[in-house]
Design a protein around this motif. Structure first.
Motif, PDB file in Angstrom:
ATOM      1  N   ASN A 119       0.826  -1.209   0.000  1.00 53.16           N
ATOM      2  CA  ASN A 119       0.000   0.000   0.000  1.00 53.16           C
ATOM      3  C   ASN A 119       0.858   1.256   0.000  1.00 53.16           C
ATOM      4  O   ASN A 119       0.554   2.220  -0.710  1.00 53.16           O
ATOM      5  CB  ASN A 119      -0.938  -0.011   1.204  1.00 53.16           C
ATOM      6  N   ARG A 120       1.919   1.270   0.795  1.00 54.28           N
ATOM      7  CA  ARG A 120       2.805   2.433   0.822  1.00 54.28           C
ATOM      8  C   ARG A 120       3.467   2.642  -0.548  1.00 54.28           C
ATOM      9  O   ARG A 120       3.697   3.780  -0.966  1.00 54.28           O
ATOM     10  CB  ARG A 120       3.892   2.247   1.886  1.00 54.28           C
ATOM     11  N   ASN A 121       3.790   1.556  -1.230  1.00 57.51           N
ATOM     12  CA  ASN A 121       4.471   1.667  -2.515  1.00 57.51           C
ATOM     13  C   ASN A 121       3.563   2.190  -3.621  1.00 57.51           C
ATOM     14  O   ASN A 121       4.033   2.513  -4.711  1.00 57.51           O
ATOM     15  CB  ASN A 121       5.056   0.307  -2.920  1.00 57.51           C
ATOM     16  N   LYS A 122       2.260   2.285  -3.355  1.00 57.64           N
ATOM     17  CA  LYS A 122       1.321   2.837  -4.344  1.00 57.64           C
ATOM     18  C   LYS A 122       1.254   4.362  -4.282  1.00 57.64           C
ATOM     19  O   LYS A 122       0.542   4.989  -5.078  1.00 57.64           O
ATOM     20  CB  LYS A 122      -0.080   2.263  -4.117  1.00 57.64           C
ATOM     21  N   ALA A 123       1.983   4.966  -3.361  1.00 61.26           N
ATOM     22  CA  ALA A 123       1.940   6.423  -3.197  1.00 61.26           C
ATOM     23  C   ALA A 123       2.297   7.136  -4.497  1.00 61.26           C
ATOM     24  O   ALA A 123       3.260   6.775  -5.179  1.00 61.26           O
ATOM     25  CB  ALA A 123       2.902   6.853  -2.093  1.00 61.26           C
ATOM     26  N   ASN A 124       1.484   8.127  -4.853  1.00 62.82           N
ATOM     27  CA  ASN A 124       1.705   8.956  -6.036  1.00 62.82           C
ATOM     28  C   ASN A 124       1.790   8.126  -7.320  1.00 62.82           C
ATOM     29  O   ASN A 124       2.668   8.326  -8.164  1.00 62.82           O
ATOM     30  CB  ASN A 124       2.957   9.820  -5.858  1.00 62.82           C
ATOM     31  N   THR A 125       0.854   7.189  -7.461  1.00 63.74           N
ATOM     32  CA  THR A 125       0.714   6.397  -8.686  1.00 63.74           C
ATOM     33  C   THR A 125      -0.758   6.362  -9.071  1.00 63.74           C
ATOM     34  O   THR A 125      -1.639   6.692  -8.272  1.00 63.74           O
ATOM     35  CB  THR A 125       1.205   4.948  -8.504  1.00 63.74           C
ATOM     36  N   LEU A 126      -1.035   5.893 -10.275  1.00 63.24           N
ATOM     37  CA  LEU A 126      -2.411   5.824 -10.749  1.00 63.24           C
ATOM     38  C   LEU A 126      -3.237   4.790  -9.991  1.00 63.24           C
ATOM     39  O   LEU A 126      -4.468   4.838 -10.007  1.00 63.24           O
ATOM     40  CB  LEU A 126      -2.434   5.505 -12.246  1.00 63.24           C
ATOM     41  N   LYS A 127      -2.601   3.860  -9.347  1.00 64.92           N
ATOM     42  CA  LYS A 127      -3.321   2.846  -8.579  1.00 64.92           C
ATOM     43  C   LYS A 127      -3.302   3.140  -7.082  1.00 64.92           C
ATOM     44  O   LYS A 127      -3.650   2.289  -6.266  1.00 64.92           O
ATOM     45  CB  LYS A 127      -2.735   1.460  -8.845  1.00 64.92           C
ATOM     46  N   GLY A 128      -2.886   4.367  -6.731  1.00 65.30           N
ATOM     47  CA  GLY A 128      -2.728   4.670  -5.314  1.00 65.30           C
ATOM     48  C   GLY A 128      -3.384   5.957  -4.862  1.00 65.30           C
ATOM     49  O   GLY A 128      -4.573   6.188  -5.097  1.00 65.30           O
ATOM     50  N   TYR A 129      -2.615   6.827  -4.283  1.00 63.51           N
ATOM     51  CA  TYR A 129      -3.102   8.028  -3.609  1.00 63.51           C
ATOM     52  C   TYR A 129      -1.944   9.020  -3.559  1.00 63.51           C
ATOM     53  O   TYR A 129      -0.795   8.672  -3.860  1.00 63.51           O
ATOM     54  CB  TYR A 129      -3.551   7.674  -2.185  1.00 63.51           C
ATOM     55  N   SER A 130      -2.220  10.244  -3.178  1.00 63.35           N
ATOM     56  CA  SER A 130      -1.171  11.261  -3.133  1.00 63.35           C
ATOM     57  C   SER A 130      -0.658  11.460  -1.715  1.00 63.35           C
ATOM     58  O   SER A 130      -1.411  11.405  -0.743  1.00 63.35           O
ATOM     59  CB  SER A 130      -1.684  12.591  -3.688  1.00 63.35           C
ATOM     60  N   VAL A 131       0.643  11.686  -1.599  1.00 58.09           N
ATOM     61  CA  VAL A 131       1.276  11.970  -0.314  1.00 58.09           C
ATOM     62  C   VAL A 131       2.575  12.713  -0.583  1.00 58.09           C
ATOM     63  O   VAL A 131       3.267  12.445  -1.569  1.00 58.09           O
ATOM     64  CB  VAL A 131       1.537  10.670   0.495  1.00 58.09           C
ATOM     65  N   MET A 132       2.906  13.654   0.266  1.00 57.14           N
ATOM     66  CA  MET A 132       4.179  14.357   0.160  1.00 57.14           C
ATOM     67  C   MET A 132       5.262  13.470   0.784  1.00 57.14           C
ATOM     68  O   MET A 132       5.385  13.393   1.997  1.00 57.14           O
ATOM     69  CB  MET A 132       4.124  15.701   0.895  1.00 57.14           C
ATOM     70  N   ASN A 133       6.018  12.772  -0.041  1.00 56.50           N
ATOM     71  CA  ASN A 133       7.040  11.849   0.453  1.00 56.50           C
ATOM     72  C   ASN A 133       8.368  11.993  -0.282  1.00 56.50           C
ATOM     73  O   ASN A 133       9.161  11.055  -0.335  1.00 56.50           O
ATOM     74  CB  ASN A 133       6.545  10.398   0.349  1.00 56.50           C
ATOM     75  N   GLY A 134       8.594  13.167  -0.874  1.00 58.86           N
ATOM     76  CA  GLY A 134       9.838  13.403  -1.590  1.00 58.86           C
ATOM     77  C   GLY A 134       9.802  12.981  -3.041  1.00 58.86           C
ATOM     78  O   GLY A 134      10.787  13.171  -3.770  1.00 58.86           O
TER      79      GLY A 134
END
Length: 291
Positions: free
Chosen positions: A186-201
C-alpha cells in the motif's frame, strides 16, 4: 493540546490539535498563516522503518513541520501548490541526508494535508491523502471538496487483519508479520495511478496532489481536518456521513468534540466496535468562518 482562535474584520478562525497519545509526539501540524490568510492541517506519516533524529523526532513529525513551515512563509505572493512542492523537495533532501533508502517508498517519511488560501471572492485549496476539506453554505448545505484517497487501502488491510485474527491461532506478532507485506504494498502505491497522493519526496506529487479554486459566493464556513477526527466513520457506507460529522463538530465545538472522541476510543481500546489501525490517532481541525 494546542488550540487557537482568532478573528479579523472578515474571518473568524478556530483551530486545535492534540496527539493521539501523550507518550508520543504529535505528528499533526496546524497551518495558521494570518498574513497570507492560509489555514489548514498537516498529518505526518512515519516510515515503516522506525526513525528518530537527535532530538527524538520521527520522520512523520519532520515531514509535517517542513510543510507547515513552508506554508507559514510571509511572502504575499505565496502560492499553495508551489509551497507544497518546495517542501516536498526539502523533505527529499532531509531523507537523503539521513540515509533513508529512497528506492523503497515504504521506507520514506511523508505528510498528507488539507490547506486553503482565502481571497476576497474565492479560496484556493490543496489536498492529499486522507485529510479532508468541507464547505458549509449559507443555506446549511455541506459540500465535500476532497476525497479520502486512502480509505479503500485502509479497509483492505483491516479486513485482512480481521481474517487473521479470526483464525484464532496467531499471536499479535505473527499477525503483524503477515500484515507487513500488505502495508508495504500500500505504501508503494503512493503517487501512482493505482494509489493516492502523499508528500514523500517523490516529484510525482506534482501530478497527484489535488488543488483547486472555489467561489466564495454564499460560503459560510470552510473546514480542514485530519483523519484522527473521523477515523470511526472512515469506512462508513452512510451517504450522509460527512454532513453528520460536520453537524456533530459544529454542535460540540472542536475541543469538546475531540474530548468525545477520546472517550469513545477509551471504550473501544482493541478497535473492535470501530475497526481502525490504532486506538487513538492525532487529531487536528481548522474552521474558517466568513463574516
Amino acid at each position: 493540546m494546542n488550540d487557537w482562535n482568532r478573528s479579523d474584520t472578515t474571518l473568524t478562525i478556530q483551530a486545535a490539535t492534540r496527539p493521539g497519545s501523550p507518550l508520543k509526539p504529535n505528528e499533526d501540524a496546524l497551518v495558521l498563516n494570518e498574513r497570507n490568510r492560509i489555514y489548514g492541517v498537516v498529518d505526518g506519516v512515519s516510515s515503516m522503518v522506525k526513525y528518530y533524529d537527535d532530538e527524538g523526532k520521527t520522520g512523520g513529525w519532520i515531514a509535517a513541520q517542513l510543510l507547515a513551515a513552508e506554508l507559514h512563509e510571509e511572502s504575499p505572493e505565496l502560492d499553495l501548490r508551489v509551497a507544497v512542492l518546495r517542501a516536498n523537495w526539502r523533505l527529499r533532501q532531509r531523507m537523503q541526508e539521513a540515509g533513508i533508502d529512497m528506492a523503497a517508498k515504504w521506507k520514506r517519511w511523508g505528510a498528507v494535508f488539507a490547506v486553503v488560501k482565502i481571497h476576497d471572492d474565492h479560496f484556493e485549496f490543496v489536498q492529499s491523502g486522507d485529510c479532508m476539506i468541507f464547505a458549509r453554505y449559507n443555506d446549511g448545505s455541506i459540500r465535500t471538496l476532497s476525497r479520502n484517497q486512502v480509505a479503500g487501502f485502509d479497509l483492505q488491510s483491516l479486513r485482512a487483519k480481521h481474517a487473521l485474527k479470526e483464525l484464532g491461532v496467531l499471536t499479535d506478532e505473527e499477525i503483524g508479520n503477515r500484515m507487513r507485506p500488505i502495508h508495504e504494498a500500500n505504501r508503494n502505491k503512493a503517487n501512482t495511478l493505482k494509489g493516492y497522493s502523499v508528500m514523500n519526496g517523490d516529484p510525482a506529487l506534482a501530478s497527484f496532489m489535488e488543488y483547486g479554486h472555489i467561489s466564495r459566493a454564499n460560503v459560510h464556513k470552510v473546514y480542514a481536518v485530519t483523519d484522527g477526527m473521523f477515523h470511526f466513520i472512515e469506512n462508513d457506507e452512510d451517504p450522509h456521513k460527512w454532513e453528520k460529522f460536520i453537524a456533530r463538530l459544529e454542535e460540540a465545538g472542536i475541543e469538546p468534540y475531540m474530548d468525545q472522541l477520546v472517550e469513545q476510543e477509551e471504550l473501544d481500546p482493541l478497535c473492535e466496535e470501530h475497526p481502525r489501525h490504532k486506538k487513538s490517532d492525532d487529531k487536528s481541525a481548522v474552521i474558517v468562518e466568513f463574516r
